[in-house]
Design a protein around this motif. Sequence first.
Motif, short mmCIF file in Angstrom:
data_model
loop_
_atom_site.label_atom_id
_atom_site.label_comp_id
_atom_site.label_asym_id
_atom_site.label_seq_id
_atom_site.Cartn_x
_atom_site.Cartn_y
_atom_site.Cartn_z
N THR A 84 0.85 -1.18 0.00
CA THR A 84 0.00 0.00 0.00
C THR A 84 0.89 1.23 0.00
N MET A 85 0.32 2.38 -0.30
CA MET A 85 1.10 3.62 -0.35
C MET A 85 1.66 3.96 1.03
N ASN A 86 0.90 3.77 2.08
CA ASN A 86 1.38 4.11 3.43
C ASN A 86 2.56 3.21 3.82
N ARG A 87 2.44 1.95 3.47
CA ARG A 87 3.53 1.03 3.81
C ARG A 87 4.79 1.38 3.01
N PHE A 88 4.61 1.73 1.72
CA PHE A 88 5.77 2.10 0.91
C PHE A 88 6.42 3.36 1.43
N LYS A 89 5.61 4.31 1.85
CA LYS A 89 6.18 5.56 2.37
C LYS A 89 7.00 5.28 3.63
N GLY A 90 6.50 4.41 4.48
CA GLY A 90 7.26 4.06 5.69
C GLY A 90 8.55 3.34 5.37
N GLU A 91 8.51 2.41 4.40
CA GLU A 91 9.71 1.68 4.01
C GLU A 91 10.73 2.62 3.39
N LEU A 92 10.25 3.55 2.53
CA LEU A 92 11.16 4.51 1.91
C LEU A 92 11.78 5.43 2.95
N ASP A 93 11.00 5.87 3.91
CA ASP A 93 11.49 6.77 4.95
C ASP A 93 12.56 6.08 5.79
N ARG A 94 12.36 4.80 6.06
CA ARG A 94 13.34 4.04 6.85
C ARG A 94 14.67 3.95 6.11
N ASN A 95 14.61 3.75 4.79
CA ASN A 95 15.84 3.67 4.02
C ASN A 95 16.51 5.03 3.86
N LEU A 96 15.74 6.09 3.70
CA LEU A 96 16.32 7.42 3.51
C LEU A 96 17.03 7.93 4.77
N LYS A 97 16.56 7.52 5.91
CA LYS A 97 17.17 8.01 7.16
C LYS A 97 18.61 7.53 7.31
N GLN A 98 18.98 6.51 6.55
CA GLN A 98 20.36 6.04 6.60
C GLN A 98 21.31 7.00 5.89
N TYR A 99 20.75 7.87 5.04
CA TYR A 99 21.59 8.76 4.23
C TYR A 99 21.28 10.25 4.46
#
Length: 642
Positions: free
Chosen positions: A123-138
Amino acid sequence: MIKRILTALMMLAPAVSVLAQSSQDVSQIGQTPVTGAGESQQISKASAAPQGDLQRFGANLFSGRTAEINAAGSLPSDYQLGPGDQLAVYMGGKVQQEFDLAVTADGKLYVPNIGVISVNGMTMNRFKGELDRNLKQYYSDYSLDVMLARPKQIGVSVIGEVTNPGNYTAGALAGVLDLLIMAQGPTPNGSLRNVQLYRRDTLYARIDLYNFILRPVGHKPVVLQSGDRLYVPIRQASVDIAGEINRQANYELNPVQTEHLSDLLKLAGGFTDIALREEIKIQNINANGVATVQYADFGSYPDIDPAEDPVLCNNDSIYVFAKTIKSPAQQVSIYGEVKRAGSYPWQENIRVSDLILMAGGLTRSAYLLRGEVATIDLNEAPGISSFNVQNVLNRQTAPIILQPDDQVFIRRIPDWEMGPTVDIQGEVQFPGTYPITQNSTFLSSVIQAAGGPTSNAMLREARLMRQQAVIPEDKEFQRLSKMQAADMTDSEYEYYVMKQNTRDIKEIVVDFQKLIVEQGSTEDIKLKDGDTIHIPPKPQIVFVTGRVSQPGGVLYHPGRSINYYISQAGGYTWDASRNRAKVIKLSGMILEKNKVKSLDPGDRIWIPRKKDVDVWQAFQDIVMVMGQLATVYLVLRNAAEK
């Protein structure tokens, strides 16, 4: 970035427009071209029934829709990403970056600086959370927005009772209604309340299209996926409702739940203000063809006792009467010098002046100084009151209010008479009505005033008709009319035949040919009021009458002989006297057949019958002559012997 956001919002507009249009169409869907429900009608219970064939409710939901649907809409919370989806990612704050991402055929996304993320089914909400988790590494100190820039395309099958079944491709945000519109909607036999959605060979959902039509909120749209199948089965049951309800139509019953009369009334928009709620007629025809009728009391609607709320069945016909059905028909009448005399419905506070206007107004011969109103009371003699007609119409006096059954009389001006006139019709230059001076205007003057006869006028057949004067009662003729002809004396029979043949004579004998062409003054008679002059056109035929097989008119052909027209009329009969045939010319001249050089339109060929031969009399004459010859012979022989 702002431009992309505006583009994405514009893509959502078509579906919003479709839903808004559907809401606007609710007031029109299911409407029928029958008498408005708000109009009161006098209908007896014995004959009351829905008026005509009621239109199926919801049938025009799909009429006029385009088959090219670029469906989009608000993004559902359970929307699942898949191949073909295009996303817009915006990072705010100190980062200020944006990405345009597309889901590949294997359901993956490539995100710069992060790598590949598998998003198929997310879902869009789940994708946004997954993307946010990956972006916080950079990154740090940023905001994140993810939007669906363009939805993927899905393939859906629409089958069953639809106008154009088949496979359709649409945007992933398209709904059930969008796909049905692409298939041009259910057939007349297709269900609107039991549309079935199959996903992976399993019944996933049932869709009631009445929710789209009647309920703008409160129902969750079904999100379609590629490979889904929409199946429209045959509708199973429907009912008619008509009369004093807001939306007369044929309504389909929901096949998966029991529906009551109160449910149908909600679909039909409820009662009108003049509905007779206490006696709602419900008629049903069972499987044996027998009609049954019951009446429901909904006086307390919408607060109805469930035990008093009838369950609806297939083929039920519901009729809601008007309150006026229990009131006797009330009317007022107007007679005399008005254009449309007769009876009119009584209305409270109706005035004499109103009734005169309803009757088309006064005639020129109306007596304006005095009219009368008769008030009818079954227990007493009618009450008569007079009024000044002109003052009532000009509102120079107090209005006269009429009661039910009142009768208004507008009298005629005494000795009223318009000037005497005659009518001239047919083949003249200016047919119409012409004024005359009684017993002074001549026939030729009126014909001249009408421009004279046209070149196509058939003067020989022109007629002058005069209205009959009142004939005094003939008691002798009435007595003879009751007798058999065999019981009359010779003089009585002659008198009876003479009177019978002269009772309906209206034609005045005039030789118009002589009057107009030869200007014969002996034919120029004085006209009277009401005379009618008719000058017929020349027929483009030659009449063949008498002893031919098919008497009648034969189409005129210049130069054709008499024998041609006789043959066209079937030829001579066996008893025709061919040598005595005559031709009656249009001018009235009668000529022998062998003296006619040519025929003209309107000429008449007459074939007389052979004279009858009395065989017995001829035999007697022959015997008598032979006897006389024999006697002479004997006398001469005896004289010779002596």
